[in-house]
Design a protein around this motif. Structure first.
Motif, PDB file in Angstrom:
ATOM      1  N   GLN A 125      -0.753  -8.030  -1.979  1.00 18.09           N
ATOM      2  CA  GLN A 125      -0.340  -8.164  -3.370  1.00 18.09           C
ATOM      3  C   GLN A 125      -1.300  -7.477  -4.342  1.00 18.09           C
ATOM      4  OE1 GLN A 125      -0.447 -10.785  -1.230  1.00 18.09           O
ATOM      5  NE2 GLN A 125       1.730 -11.250  -1.000  1.00 18.09           N
ATOM      6  N   ARG A 126      -2.613  -7.660  -4.119  1.00 19.04           N
ATOM      7  CA  ARG A 126      -3.557  -7.062  -5.063  1.00 19.04           C
ATOM      8  C   ARG A 126      -3.475  -5.546  -5.033  1.00 19.04           C
ATOM      9  NH1 ARG A 126     -10.057  -7.574  -4.562  1.00 19.04           N
ATOM     10  NH2 ARG A 126      -9.727  -5.721  -3.248  1.00 19.04           N
ATOM     11  N   ARG A 127      -3.370  -4.978  -3.841  1.00 12.38           N
ATOM     12  CA  ARG A 127      -3.306  -3.528  -3.720  1.00 12.38           C
ATOM     13  C   ARG A 127      -2.071  -2.973  -4.438  1.00 12.38           C
ATOM     14  NH1 ARG A 127      -3.996  -3.375   1.139  1.00 12.38           N
ATOM     15  NH2 ARG A 127      -6.095  -2.500   1.321  1.00 12.38           N
ATOM     16  N   ILE A 128      -0.913  -3.587  -4.236  1.00 15.16           N
ATOM     17  CA  ILE A 128       0.322  -3.087  -4.855  1.00 15.16           C
ATOM     18  C   ILE A 128       0.293  -3.326  -6.361  1.00 15.16           C
ATOM     19  CG2 ILE A 128       2.829  -3.365  -4.943  1.00 15.16           C
ATOM     20  CD1 ILE A 128       1.677  -1.885  -2.485  1.00 15.16           C
ATOM     21  N   PHE A 129      -0.270  -4.458  -6.775  1.00 17.16           N
ATOM     22  CA  PHE A 129      -0.427  -4.721  -8.210  1.00 17.16           C
ATOM     23  C   PHE A 129      -1.234  -3.608  -8.870  1.00 17.16           C
ATOM     24  CE2 PHE A 129      -3.037  -6.561 -11.632  1.00 17.16           C
ATOM     25  CZ  PHE A 129      -2.058  -7.080 -12.467  1.00 17.16           C
ATOM     26  N   MET A 130      -2.326  -3.203  -8.249  1.00 15.68           N
ATOM     27  CA  MET A 130      -3.176  -2.171  -8.824  1.00 15.68           C
ATOM     28  C   MET A 130      -2.529  -0.789  -8.726  1.00 15.68           C
ATOM     29  SD  MET A 130      -7.000  -3.478  -7.727  1.00 15.68           S
ATOM     30  CE  MET A 130      -7.807  -2.195  -8.687  1.00 15.68           C
ATOM     31  N   TRP A 131      -1.806  -0.529  -7.653  1.00 17.13           N
ATOM     32  CA  TRP A 131      -1.042   0.717  -7.573  1.00 17.13           C
ATOM     33  C   TRP A 131      -0.041   0.788  -8.732  1.00 17.13           C
ATOM     34  CZ3 TRP A 131       0.748   1.551  -1.765  1.00 17.13           C
ATOM     35  CH2 TRP A 131      -0.373   1.859  -0.997  1.00 17.13           C
ATOM     36  N   GLY A 132       0.671  -0.330  -8.931  1.00 20.43           N
ATOM     37  CA  GLY A 132       1.665  -0.364  -9.997  1.00 20.43           C
ATOM     38  C   GLY A 132       1.052  -0.113 -11.364  1.00 20.43           C
ATOM     39  N   TYR A 133      -0.099  -0.739 -11.618  1.00 21.01           N
ATOM     40  CA  TYR A 133      -0.717  -0.546 -12.930  1.00 21.01           C
ATOM     41  C   TYR A 133      -1.289   0.853 -13.087  1.00 21.01           C
ATOM     42  CZ  TYR A 133      -0.483  -3.861 -16.597  1.00 21.01           C
ATOM     43  OH  TYR A 133      -0.036  -4.558 -17.684  1.00 21.01           O
ATOM     44  N   SER A 134      -1.719   1.468 -12.003  1.00 22.94           N
ATOM     45  CA  SER A 134      -2.177   2.856 -12.075  1.00 22.94           C
ATOM     46  C   SER A 134      -1.018   3.775 -12.459  1.00 22.94           C
ATOM     47  CB  SER A 134      -2.764   3.287 -10.725  1.00 22.94           C
ATOM     48  OG  SER A 134      -3.891   2.510 -10.387  1.00 22.94           O
ATOM     49  N   ILE A 135       0.150   3.554 -11.829  1.00 17.99           N
ATOM     50  CA  ILE A 135       1.330   4.362 -12.149  1.00 17.99           C
ATOM     51  C   ILE A 135       1.760   4.125 -13.592  1.00 17.99           C
ATOM     52  CG2 ILE A 135       3.779   4.712 -11.620  1.00 17.99           C
ATOM     53  CD1 ILE A 135       3.080   3.986  -8.701  1.00 17.99           C
TER      54      ILE A 135
END
Length: 472
Positions: free
Chosen positions: A81-91
């Motif tokens: 979850q944390r990794r995808i959350f941060m990927w999403g916010y980077s995008i």
């Protein structure tokens, strides 16, 4: 998304700080759907959109947000979850920069689509983290979900209010650029507040994700271009047919796949299908309401962006009050069906007031305020029972999945309905016999309000027919 396997015996000591970060992130994604609504006329003038193509500033975001939510939930399960959350916010952060610097409408549409894709990663990952953080204590979970719901309402309020201020004083580009420093701050804080999640084995249903997203894009595109090309033109007919066939293909893939993006068995949960239908109807009338009321204020009544933003401040405030303090108590006393029915009736009445009492020389207090109050209360009343119906009855390991489903159906309903209402408004304006262009434009807006009201009344009927009368 499965959360039960990640539940720990001891609560995370940073859970409330983590919740504050996650709620802030959720607020920003909701703001992204409202902050630029105030800026729509300025964007239209700045980048040369037509009255019909302007909707793509909203729909590009909505389509990719709704179309990719299920895939975002699957990514969250598999990669953490944390990794995808941060990927999403980077995008989202990079896409916001591109949107703010957009030099034409096509670039802005692409940036908005990327913002939607980023939000589709953020939302299910953030919700899953909340479920994990507070799953050990039901009372804390209820409190956390209340904060989560309030942060969404706060995002709507902040978007409308700050959208007017920013557009008026800094220009429409800053309605996007504001996300860049906030996104960087959230990315810097995330590693310290959010625990690293365990990666799991599994397959990703890329064919399902592609087919459902392509189906949504083609259906909306076919409806949008029908006003220009004609409903009987081959391009319109084939676009819609291919969109429908792709959606049928998606259902077939989900029925056959061992690890589908959307397990069809989930719809056996009582009230889940009814709740999702209610959310489709709810967003199917509410998003067009937001879109057209902002255009009416600025293009017909000639409000400035700041004045339009201030004029709509009562809407998110009343929604938040109704959702947080009233709707839940009414559901406990009268049940899901009754409160949902009343909410839809209030929304339908609000839309009819706007359809028949919004003249070109309208007055805010005389012609708008009552409709805004009635619609806001109706939205607050309808949303809680619709959401509750859509997620109640799910097993703990299915909570993320049903969350992804109701977010997806809400966005799909919004995108398709907005496309239809824009075509109705444009067709009415084009065929109007009014000599004044503003009068003709207003007639189109009134027709959109009228049919949005019909969607709300249809939602009320479906609530009576489909929702079981259980209390929360």
């Amino acid at each position: 998304m499965s959360t039960h396997s990640q539940t720990v015996a001891q609560p995370d000591p940073k859970r409330w700080k983590a919740l504050a970060l996650l709620c802030t992130a959720f607020t920003m994604t909701i703001m992204d759907t409202t902050i630029m609504q105030v800026a729509l006329p300025a964007i239209k003038e700045g980048l040369g959109y037509t009255q019909v193509s302007l909707q793509w500033v909203m729909n590009a975001y909505i389509i990719f947000f709704g179309g990719l939510l299920l895939l975002g939930g699957k990514f969250s399960d598999l990669f953490g979850q944390r990794r995808i959350f941060m990927w999403g916010y980077s995008i989202l952060t990079l896409a916001s920069l591109l949107a703010g610097l957009a030099w034409n409408g096509s670039v802005l549409n692409v940036a908005r689509a990327l913002q939607g894709a980023g939000s589709a990663l953020i939302t299910p990952a953030a919700m899953s983290i909340v479920m994990i953080l507070f799953s050990a204590n039901p009372k804390e979970m209820n409190k956390a979900l209340a904060f989560w719901g309030f942060s969404g309402a706060a995002g709507g309020f902040a978007g409308i209010f700050f959208g007017g201020i920013i557009t008026e004083w800094l220009g429409w580009r800053w309605t996007f650029l504001i996300y860049v420093p906030i996104g960087i701050l959230i990315l810097l804080l995330s590693p310290g507040l959010l625990k690293k999640s365990i990666r799991r084995n599994g397959r990703i249903d890329y064919t399902g994700a592609f087919s459902v997203t392509a189906a949504i894009v083609l259906l909306v595109y076919g409806i949008v271009t029908a006003e220009h090309n004609g409903w009987s033109s081959p391009s319109t007919i084939w676009t819609l047919i291919i969109g429908i066939l792709l959606f049928i293909l998606f259902i077939f893939i989900q029925a056959k796949k061992r690890e589908p993006l959307l397990p069809l068995r989930i719809f056996k949960i009582p009230n889940l299908a009814a709740g999702n239908i209610a959310l489709i109807m709810l967003n199917g009338m509410w998003i067009p309401f937001n879109y057209f009321i902002m255009l009416y204020l600025q293009q017909v009544l000639k409000y400035s962006p700041f004045e339009a933003g201030v004029a709509l401040i009562p809407v998110p405030i009343l929604i938040a009050i109704t959702m947080v303090f009233i709707a839940g108590k009414l559901v406990e006393k009268f049940g899901l069906k009754a409160v949902l029915f009343v909410g839809f009736l209030a929304l339908g009445g609000s839309m009819l007031l706007l359809a028949f009492d919004t003249p070109v020389d309208g007055n805010y207090l005389a012609n708008l305020l009552l409709a805004l109050v009635l619609g806001s209360i109706g939205r607050g009343l309808a949303y809680i029972p619709a959401q509750t119906a859509a997620i109640s009855g799910a097993k703990p390991e299915e909570s993320g999945l049903v969350s992804g489903i109701y977010n997806t159906t809400s966005q799909i309903g919004a995108a398709i309905s907005l496309a239809i209402m824009v075509v109705i408004a444009a067709t009415t304006t084009t065929s109007s016999n009014a000599g004044d262009s503003v009068v003709a434009l207003n007639e189109g807006f009134q027709q959109a309000f009228f049919w949005s009201g019909m969607v709300a009344f249809a939602g009320a009927v479906l609530a009576l027919l489909l929702v079981r009368s259980s209390k929360s």
